[in-house]
Design a protein around this motif. Structure first.
Motif, mmCIF file in Angstrom:
data_model
loop_
_atom_site.group_PDB
_atom_site.id
_atom_site.type_symbol
_atom_site.label_atom_id
_atom_site.label_comp_id
_atom_site.label_asym_id
_atom_site.label_seq_id
_atom_site.Cartn_x
_atom_site.Cartn_y
_atom_site.Cartn_z
ATOM 1 N N GLN A 93 39.362 49.404 43.145
ATOM 2 C CA GLN A 93 39.284 48.158 43.908
ATOM 3 C C GLN A 93 37.936 48.005 44.603
ATOM 4 O O GLN A 93 37.752 47.076 45.389
ATOM 5 N N GLY A 106 37.345 44.212 45.640
ATOM 6 C CA GLY A 106 37.974 43.749 44.420
ATOM 7 C C GLY A 106 37.379 44.387 43.181
ATOM 8 O O GLY A 106 36.192 44.727 43.144
ATOM 9 N N HIS A 107 38.210 44.565 42.159
ATOM 10 C CA HIS A 107 37.737 45.235 40.940
ATOM 11 C C HIS A 107 36.745 44.367 40.160
ATOM 12 O O HIS A 107 36.060 44.855 39.266
ATOM 13 N N ASP A 108 36.664 43.074 40.511
ATOM 14 C CA ASP A 108 35.714 42.197 39.823
ATOM 15 C C ASP A 108 34.290 42.332 40.359
ATOM 16 O O ASP A 108 33.356 41.826 39.734
ATOM 17 N N SER A 109 34.120 42.954 41.528
ATOM 18 C CA SER A 109 32.791 43.052 42.132
ATOM 19 C C SER A 109 31.935 44.073 41.388
ATOM 20 O O SER A 109 32.439 45.040 40.818
ATOM 21 N N ARG A 110 30.648 43.855 41.378
ATOM 22 C CA ARG A 110 29.717 44.717 40.651
ATOM 23 C C ARG A 110 28.473 44.983 41.492
ATOM 24 O O ARG A 110 28.180 44.288 42.452
#
Length: 605
Positions: A156, A176-180
């Motif tokens: 996460q 969030g797992h979408d963050s990079r």
């Protein structure tokens, strides 16, 4: 090419991706010496921090190098570096214990001597989980003002901080797992003021409350409790910031604010809600320095009794009026006509009885209900007079009333008669303006009292100026002969003139006399009536009137339309705001009011 240079070139080529990652954040430009001769044992682990891109291999022999931390030469598998408190920091993991993170600091920037500052075990940081640097977690920043490290870990991408001094861990939030990557640290920059950095202190208050957490999609109960605690603390801090300092009483704050300029008092409304409420209080405002608060005007209605009535509207169009437009405190008379106002005082013409022209002048202060009746001047049967009030509390507590004595045949001013509240006498002065100038007072323009002199617009495209002793007489030419001048005002210590271009009657021009000792006008602003009135082509002084300029800022007030709508136009932002409808029964003059509470009326009752 030397041995060390060859080895560096090989390392750059082999670890091209990692070298570029190390180069970008540091940008160290120094001529520090290259690392010491390299042994076969340490050769695979050498890290040279380059300030240039790794692709420039041909110039590596002249590229400045910064020696890596000692442990990095023998036992490291990854290095990151940041700046903190003016020092360079390096982070690496020991190959003998990949779950241990070492923190190095280059305290003396002129040497290559790194000092081991801290060791962190992932078991302690992540609640018993054995995480590896740059695989299971990433180090993204060091706080610039304190020993606080920020990490990202888990599926996460959980953001957390670790305080090296107290060895305390704080959970911040799930990104969030979408963050990079990259996660870029941001320092808020405030210009023109002081910025208080409270982040370090806030982080230090949190205990080591991070517990063992499983890498799952949903936050654990411990995370939820921590987030609720953070929200509660943030709300408490916000409530404290919105309160005045407890050491200052309301009376003391008002006393301090009463000694400040108007502009500063207005700015202090933004300190907090309690100060804003304190400054806006009706009773407190009487003790504070004042600026434009509203407009006094009159309405006529033949179906009511009395037919005329005075009204007051705040400059915002809302709220309780700071002064009441009732002049019932004046001595008994049949009717009252307000002729002029100046810096909080009003000049009234009080008629003795209905059906007669007998009257007397009265100068009053509606804010304090003080008044003074002026002695009668020497009126002639064939004379027409226009009276103006002159008062500046910053110079003296005394006021003057000036009458223009006009010739009945051609309305030319032949003399002025001046009343002084200091001497309580009228004095007559013959006109000192040249005969060929044909000075006539405009019927629609208000006079302006500025720099101890009265300025009145004339019908020959000029401004007539006279001081209160009748000794200084001057004429100021208007800005441009091709312009039709409508009215003059004063703002921020300068004389303003408003005119329209005869070639474009729907364009309003604003002129300013910046140097009062010269006749050089400067065009300050232009605006079209279609922009002001939503596409409608209105004529200046016919379809709309300029009634005032704010004394403290570049804000112009208009009245226009059938319902006499009051509106404001800000020249700096070119923004228009409707204030309120004054009603079709309202009439000129619309007098700008600056309440006067601090001084007593000289000779008043």
């Amino acid at each position: 090419m030397s041995y060390s240079t060859q080895l560096t070139s090989i390392k750059v080529e082999a670890l091209n991706t990692h070298v570029l990652t190390l180069i970008q954040p540091v940008r160290v430009q120094t001529n520090l010496r290259c690392p010491r001769p390299v042994t076969q044992h340490s050769q695979p682990c050498i890290h040279a921090y380059l300030t240039y891109k790794a692709s420039t291999r041909n110039s590596l022999s002249s590229t400045p190098l910064l020696r890596a931390p000692p442990v990095a030469c023998t036992k490291t598998n990854y290095v990151q570096h940041y700046t903190n408190l003016g020092h360079l920091y390096a982070f690496n993991a020991d190959l003998d214990d990949v779950f241990k993170l070492s923190v190095w600091i280059l305290e003396d920037y002129d040497t290559d001597n790194w000092i081991l500052k801290h060791n962190i075990n992932s078991l302690e940081v992540f609640g018993g989980n054995r995480y590896r640097l740059d695989f299971d977690y990433q180090l993204i920043a060091v706080h610039p003002e304190c020993n606080l490290i920020f990490f990202i870990y888990g599926w996460q991408n959980t953001l957390m901080s670790y305080e090296m001094d107290r060895k305390e861990v704080r959970f911040i939030r799930h990104l969030g797992h979408d963050s990079r990557h990259p996660y870029l640290p941001y320092v808020f920059l405030v210009t023109g003021g002081h910025h208080r950095r409270e982040f370090a202190g806030e982080c230090a208050r949190f205990p080591a409350i991070l517990r063992a957490q499983q890498r799952s999609d949903a936050p654990s109960k411990a995370d939820q409790r921590i987030e609720r605690l953070q929200l509660h603390l943030m709300e408490n801090r916000a409530m404290k910031r919105n309160q005045a300092p407890p050491s200052l009483t309301d009376e003391l704050i008002v006393e301090i604010l009463s000694r400040l300029p108007v502009r500063s008092v207005c700015q202090f409304k933004c300190v907090c809600r309690s100060w804003r409420k304190l400054i806006a209080d009706h009773e407190n405002r009487k003790k504070l320095p004042q600026t434009l608060s509203g407009f006094l005007y009159k309405s006529w209605n033949h179906e009511r009794c009395p037919e005329s009535a005075h009204h007051f509207t705040n400059v915002t169009g809302k709220g309780q009026p700071l002064i009441y437009p009732s002049f019932s405190f004046l001595p008994s008379c049949d009717s009252v006509f307000v002729l002029d106002c100046c810096n909080g005082l009003f000049l009234c013409k009080c008629y003795v009885s209905r059906g007669t022209m007998q009257f007397h002048y009265a100068v009053c202060n509606p804010a304090t209900k003080e008044w003074v009746v002026l002695p009668d001047a020497n009126w002639g049967a064939d004379e027409n007079r226009i009276a103006c009030l002159c008062f500046d509390p910053a110079i003296t507590s005394h006021f003057h009333v000036l009458e223009y004595l006009q010739d009945e045949a051609d309305d030319c001013v032949r003399a002025v008669e001046i009343y002084s509240s200091k001497t309580e006498l009228w004095t007559l002065h013959e006109s000192g303006w040249p005969d060929e100038a044909v000075v006539c007072v405009g019927s629609n323009g208000r006079s302006v009292f500025l720099n101890g002199c009265l300025h009145s617009l004339t019908l020959v495209d000029g401004i007539a100026v006279v001081d209160m002793e009748g000794k200084k007489w001057r004429q100021i030419p208007m800005p441009d002969p091709d312009y039709d001048v409508g009215i003059i005002h004063q703002s921020q210590g300068h004389l303003y003139a408003f005119s329209t271009d005869l070639n474009n009657i729907f364009k309003l021009s604003v002129w300013i006399l910046e140097d009062y000792n010269t006749d050089n006008w400067i065009l300050k602003h232009t605006v079209s009536s279609s922009m002001l009135f939503g596409g409608k082509r209105y004529w200046f002084d016919i379809d709309y009137q300029v009634i005032a300029v704010h004394p403290e800022c570049n804000l112009i007030f208009f009245v226009y339309g059938k319902h006499n709508t009051l509106m404001a136009y800000e020249m700096d932002r070119k923004e228009v705001r409707v204030i309120r409808n004054l009603g079709h029964e309202s009439h000129q003059p619309y007098l700008p009011c600056v309440p006067l509470f601090s001084k007593s009326l000289a000779g008043g009752c």
